[in-house]
Design a protein around this motif. Sequence first.
Motif, mmCIF file in Angstrom:
data_model
loop_
_atom_site.group_PDB
_atom_site.id
_atom_site.type_symbol
_atom_site.label_atom_id
_atom_site.label_comp_id
_atom_site.label_asym_id
_atom_site.label_seq_id
_atom_site.Cartn_x
_atom_site.Cartn_y
_atom_site.Cartn_z
ATOM 1 N N ALA A 165 2.055 4.932 -5.589
ATOM 2 C CA ALA A 165 3.394 5.530 -5.482
ATOM 3 C C ALA A 165 4.488 4.477 -5.498
ATOM 4 O O ALA A 165 5.595 4.726 -5.988
ATOM 5 C CB ALA A 165 3.484 6.365 -4.201
ATOM 6 N N SER A 166 4.210 3.282 -4.974
ATOM 7 C CA SER A 166 5.217 2.229 -4.925
ATOM 8 C C SER A 166 5.538 1.726 -6.328
ATOM 9 O O SER A 166 4.637 1.507 -7.141
ATOM 10 C CB SER A 166 4.718 1.054 -4.086
ATOM 11 N N ALA A 167 6.834 1.529 -6.590
ATOM 12 C CA ALA A 167 7.266 1.144 -7.932
ATOM 13 C C ALA A 167 6.669 -0.188 -8.370
ATOM 14 O O ALA A 167 6.268 -0.347 -9.535
ATOM 15 C CB ALA A 167 8.794 1.087 -7.985
ATOM 16 N N ASP A 168 6.584 -1.171 -7.454
ATOM 17 C CA ASP A 168 6.086 -2.479 -7.866
ATOM 18 C C ASP A 168 4.599 -2.440 -8.196
ATOM 19 O O ASP A 168 4.148 -3.018 -9.195
ATOM 20 C CB ASP A 168 6.389 -3.541 -6.804
ATOM 21 N N LEU A 169 3.818 -1.716 -7.390
ATOM 22 C CA LEU A 169 2.395 -1.600 -7.675
ATOM 23 C C LEU A 169 2.149 -0.743 -8.914
ATOM 24 O O LEU A 169 1.260 -1.037 -9.723
ATOM 25 C CB LEU A 169 1.644 -1.016 -6.483
ATOM 26 N N ALA A 170 2.941 0.308 -9.071
ATOM 27 C CA ALA A 170 2.804 1.157 -10.257
ATOM 28 C C ALA A 170 3.075 0.360 -11.522
ATOM 29 O O ALA A 170 2.388 0.526 -12.539
ATOM 30 C CB ALA A 170 3.751 2.356 -10.166
ATOM 31 N N ALA A 171 4.079 -0.520 -11.492
ATOM 32 C CA ALA A 171 4.396 -1.333 -12.666
ATOM 33 C C ALA A 171 3.236 -2.257 -13.019
ATOM 34 O O ALA A 171 2.887 -2.448 -14.195
ATOM 35 C CB ALA A 171 5.664 -2.144 -12.410
ATOM 36 N N LEU A 172 2.602 -2.847 -12.003
ATOM 37 C CA LEU A 172 1.432 -3.686 -12.251
ATOM 38 C C LEU A 172 0.327 -2.882 -12.940
ATOM 39 O O LEU A 172 -0.279 -3.333 -13.921
ATOM 40 C CB LEU A 172 0.898 -4.253 -10.934
ATOM 41 N N MET B 244 3.415 -11.168 -1.898
ATOM 42 C CA MET B 244 2.610 -10.835 -0.730
ATOM 43 C C MET B 244 1.415 -11.769 -0.671
ATOM 44 O O MET B 244 1.004 -12.351 -1.683
ATOM 45 C CB MET B 244 2.129 -9.375 -0.799
ATOM 46 N N SER B 245 0.824 -11.882 0.518
ATOM 47 C CA SER B 245 -0.449 -12.597 0.618
ATOM 48 C C SER B 245 -1.522 -11.744 -0.056
ATOM 49 O O SER B 245 -1.387 -10.523 -0.182
ATOM 50 C CB SER B 245 -0.818 -12.833 2.071
ATOM 51 N N GLU B 246 -2.595 -12.379 -0.493
ATOM 52 C CA GLU B 246 -3.657 -11.637 -1.164
ATOM 53 C C GLU B 246 -4.262 -10.584 -0.243
ATOM 54 O O GLU B 246 -4.543 -9.451 -0.668
ATOM 55 C CB GLU B 246 -4.738 -12.607 -1.643
ATOM 56 N N ARG B 247 -4.431 -10.919 1.027
ATOM 57 C CA ARG B 247 -5.015 -9.955 1.955
ATOM 58 C C ARG B 247 -4.096 -8.750 2.154
ATOM 59 O O ARG B 247 -4.541 -7.597 2.117
ATOM 60 C CB ARG B 247 -5.293 -10.628 3.292
ATOM 61 N N ALA B 248 -2.802 -9.008 2.352
ATOM 62 C CA ALA B 248 -1.854 -7.914 2.556
ATOM 63 C C ALA B 248 -1.737 -7.062 1.297
ATOM 64 O O ALA B 248 -1.656 -5.828 1.371
ATOM 65 C CB ALA B 248 -0.489 -8.465 2.960
ATOM 66 N N PHE B 249 -1.714 -7.709 0.145
ATOM 67 C CA PHE B 249 -1.632 -6.974 -1.113
ATOM 68 C C PHE B 249 -2.840 -6.062 -1.294
ATOM 69 O O PHE B 249 -2.702 -4.881 -1.637
ATOM 70 C CB PHE B 249 -1.538 -7.948 -2.290
ATOM 71 N N THR B 250 -4.032 -6.611 -1.065
ATOM 72 C CA THR B 250 -5.251 -5.824 -1.243
ATOM 73 C C THR B 250 -5.275 -4.633 -0.295
ATOM 74 O O THR B 250 -5.651 -3.514 -0.687
ATOM 75 C CB THR B 250 -6.491 -6.705 -1.009
ATOM 76 N N ARG B 251 -4.848 -4.840 0.938
ATOM 77 C CA ARG B 251 -4.823 -3.751 1.908
ATOM 78 C C ARG B 251 -3.850 -2.660 1.471
ATOM 79 O O ARG B 251 -4.164 -1.468 1.542
ATOM 80 C CB ARG B 251 -4.433 -4.307 3.280
ATOM 81 N N ARG C 172 -5.212 -0.753 -1.676
ATOM 82 C CA ARG C 172 -6.282 0.177 -1.325
ATOM 83 C C ARG C 172 -5.724 1.416 -0.622
ATOM 84 O O ARG C 172 -6.193 2.532 -0.841
ATOM 85 C CB ARG C 172 -7.311 -0.517 -0.432
ATOM 86 N N ALA C 173 -4.693 1.226 0.217
ATOM 87 C CA ALA C 173 -4.098 2.356 0.928
ATOM 88 C C ALA C 173 -3.453 3.344 -0.039
ATOM 89 O O ALA C 173 -3.452 4.552 0.202
ATOM 90 C CB ALA C 173 -3.060 1.854 1.934
ATOM 91 N N GLU C 174 -2.908 2.840 -1.158
ATOM 92 C CA GLU C 174 -2.201 3.713 -2.089
ATOM 93 C C GLU C 174 -3.086 4.306 -3.176
ATOM 94 O O GLU C 174 -2.751 5.342 -3.757
ATOM 95 C CB GLU C 174 -1.037 2.960 -2.734
ATOM 96 N N THR C 175 -4.210 3.652 -3.481
ATOM 97 C CA THR C 175 -5.060 4.143 -4.568
ATOM 98 C C THR C 175 -6.447 4.578 -4.124
ATOM 99 O O THR C 175 -7.125 5.304 -4.848
ATOM 100 C CB THR C 175 -5.243 3.058 -5.646
ATOM 101 N N GLY C 176 -6.890 4.121 -2.947
ATOM 102 C CA GLY C 176 -8.241 4.399 -2.503
ATOM 103 C C GLY C 176 -9.263 3.412 -3.027
ATOM 104 O O GLY C 176 -10.449 3.493 -2.677
ATOM 105 N N ASP C 177 -8.836 2.486 -3.895
ATOM 106 C CA ASP C 177 -9.730 1.472 -4.455
ATOM 107 C C ASP C 177 -9.167 0.077 -4.210
ATOM 108 O O ASP C 177 -7.951 -0.100 -4.065
ATOM 109 C CB ASP C 177 -9.883 1.654 -5.970
#
Length: 256
Positions: free
Chosen positions: A152-159, A182-189, A192-197
């Motif tokens: 849902a987030s615009a930045d992650l959706a663009a990626l 973001m840090s890799e750990r924070a980004f991954t978390r 995963r929260a937004e996509t389930g993967d």
Amino acid sequence: MKNVPLDSVDHVDRAVLPIGTDYPSGHVLDWHEHRRAQFLYGATGVMVVDTDEGSWTVPPERAVLIPAATPHRVRMLGVSTRSLYIEPDAVPWWPATCTVVDVPPLLRELLLAAVEFEADYRLSGREGHIAALLLHEIAARTPLPFHVGIPASADLAALCRGYLSAPDAGVTNAAWAARTAMSERAFTRRFRAETGDSPAVWRSRARLLAAVPLLRTAPVTEVAGHLGYASPAAFTAAFTRAFGTPPSRFTTRAGT
């Protein structure tokens, strides 16, 4: 009806409006929505359907169920479609998100017959029975896993949308995290929260989806190399595991 704009017949008092349309390869139906639910069947070619929630790749001789009033975009790759536009109150069981399904021979033949109807076809007799049977057959379909979610987030959706347009096996979680500051750990978390993967799992699935249109014009060996797999066997195993069928089922070339 064939090659008829929906707007010209949407007012007709029929729960099911069948329309067949031919598209040039690469044609894009830009963002739009329909008042009715849509059953979009690709009699030939491959379709890629995008919504705010995800991306669905529709292999040849499959279909996608699109909910009413859902903004979507469709990329057509050598596609001749057979669509049903359906009044929402006639299909209360329709899925809330797009869903790819198989199209067995009976459903295919019903669709081919239905697109020969006039907009105001008779509700009694053969035409009305075919329209009713179409809905029964669609309701019995099982979802197929040809999709990925879009955050849902615009930045992650663009990626994610950028990756879908140009999958690259060399992309890493660290690279994506850096692009979002973001840090890799924070980004991954967060991903995963937004996509389930996890991002890696998401990218792997996106690469496999990208293979479906490529298989229309290239052999399995070439597609495997293009998408960064170590060997055709590794690609075939991953594709079969994800989609339940080998990639050779989607290629038009013999001996691939």
